[in-house]
Enzyme design. Structure first.
Site, PDB file in Angstrom:
ATOM      1  N   LYS A   1     -13.886   5.203  -9.327  1.00  0.00           N
ATOM      2  CA  LYS A   1     -12.531   5.250  -8.767  1.00  0.00           C
ATOM      3  C   LYS A   1     -11.716   6.278  -9.555  1.00  0.00           C
ATOM      4  O   LYS A   1     -11.617   6.201 -10.787  1.00  0.00           O
ATOM      5  CB  LYS A   1     -11.914   3.851  -8.896  1.00  0.00           C
ATOM      6  CG  LYS A   1     -10.825   3.537  -7.912  1.00  0.00           C
ATOM      7  CD  LYS A   1     -10.520   2.040  -7.999  1.00  0.00           C
ATOM      8  CE  LYS A   1      -9.360   1.655  -7.111  1.00  0.00           C
ATOM      9  NZ  LYS A   1      -8.985   0.255  -7.313  1.00  0.00           N
TER      10      LYS A   1
HETATM   11  O1  G3P Z   1      -6.664  -2.067  -6.463  1.00  0.00           O
HETATM   12  C1  G3P Z   1      -5.613  -1.304  -6.006  1.00  0.00           C
HETATM   13  C2  G3P Z   1      -4.572  -2.061  -5.218  1.00  0.00           C
HETATM   14  O2  G3P Z   1      -5.197  -2.937  -4.340  1.00  0.00           O
HETATM   15  C3  G3P Z   1      -3.485  -2.689  -6.038  1.00  0.00           C
HETATM   16  O3  G3P Z   1      -2.716  -3.610  -5.319  1.00  0.00           O
HETATM   17  O4  G3P Z   1      -1.117  -5.480  -5.301  1.00  0.00           O
HETATM   18  O5  G3P Z   1      -1.265  -4.027  -7.335  1.00  0.00           O
HETATM   19  O6  G3P Z   1      -0.262  -3.164  -5.228  1.00  0.00           O
HETATM   20  P1  G3P Z   1      -1.268  -4.084  -5.828  1.00  0.00           P
END
Ligand code: G3P
Length: 217
Positions: free
Chosen positions: A87
């Site tokens: 990633k």
């Molecule tokens: O893994 C990346 C993404 O899904 C993060 O989500 O909830 O931290 O905005 P969030």
């Protein structure tokens, strides 16, 4: 649409896996920190454990922001298991790194994508996945799902093979809307996946069936 779970919590990964519908896992440094995983060795071991639990693509994020650092880290991450997808953040050095990984047979997930232009660049560099952050776009007053529709249209029209991995999912409705929009993958917190199960009429109907079943037991 593939279902990934967006967590580094092994219990949650196991619960999602036990459902039988899990296709992969995504993590990020914040999710690792939340589980108290610290230090390179511990992080690498945690990814190995996840790979042994789930037979599907596992995104493992680099934390370098320079080209050489990303390549060095990505090679080590990719060596953990064939299912590891490196990633890489959507920055200039990240695009160069994605192109290098593509040319060297290492699959990538371009993360922190918030616009169609960024998604196009990631696809041009050969990213296996591009991760638009739906929830964070919604949080800032924009329309996250509109971005999924826009990227789907562009990728289909242009024939880009990069898979659209909808991330930053906040609720079950996001998952349904991602399916409608043609996302290839939805990476979700466990509670959003479990939320898909729920409907009050199911609970009422089952209670009635079980009650009636007693009559002929
Ligand atoms: O893994 C990346 C993404 O899904 C993060 O989500 O909830 O931290 O905005 P969030």
């Amino acid at each position: 649409m593939k279902f990934f779970v967006d967590t580094a919590n092994l219990q949650q990964i196991k619960e999602a896996h036990d459902l039988g519908i899990l296709d992969g896992v995504t993590t990020n440094p914040s999710l690792m920190a939340k589980e108290g995983i610290q230090g390179t060795d511990a992080v690498m071991q945690h990814y190995k454990t996840i790979c042994e639990m789930v037979d599907g693509d596992i995104s493992a994020e680099v934390v370098s922001v320079d080209f050489n650092g990303m390549i060095d880290e990505g090679k080590k991450l990719a060596a953990i298991h064939p299912n590891i997808v490196v990633k890489v953040p959507m920055i200039k050095e990240g695009i160069k790194a994605i192109k290098w990984f593509t040319d060297n047979g290492i699959r990538t997930n371009c993360t922190l994508v918030f616009s169609a232009g960024q998604a196009i660049l990631a696809a041009k560099a050969g990213a296996s996945y591009v991760s638009p952050f739906i929830g964070r776009i919604d949080d800032s007053g924009w329309d996250g799902m509109a971005l999924i529709h826009q990227i789907r249209q562009i990728f289909s029209l242009q024939g880009f093979q990069t898979e659209i991995l909808a991330a930053s999912i906040r609720n079950p409705n996001h998952i349904i809307q991602c399916a409608e929009a043609g996302a290839d993958v939805c990476t979700c917190p466990l509670d959003a996946i479990m939320g898909l199960l729920k409907h009050p009429l199911t609970d009422i109907g089952l209670a009635k069936f079980l009650e009636d079943a007693k009559k002929f037991a």
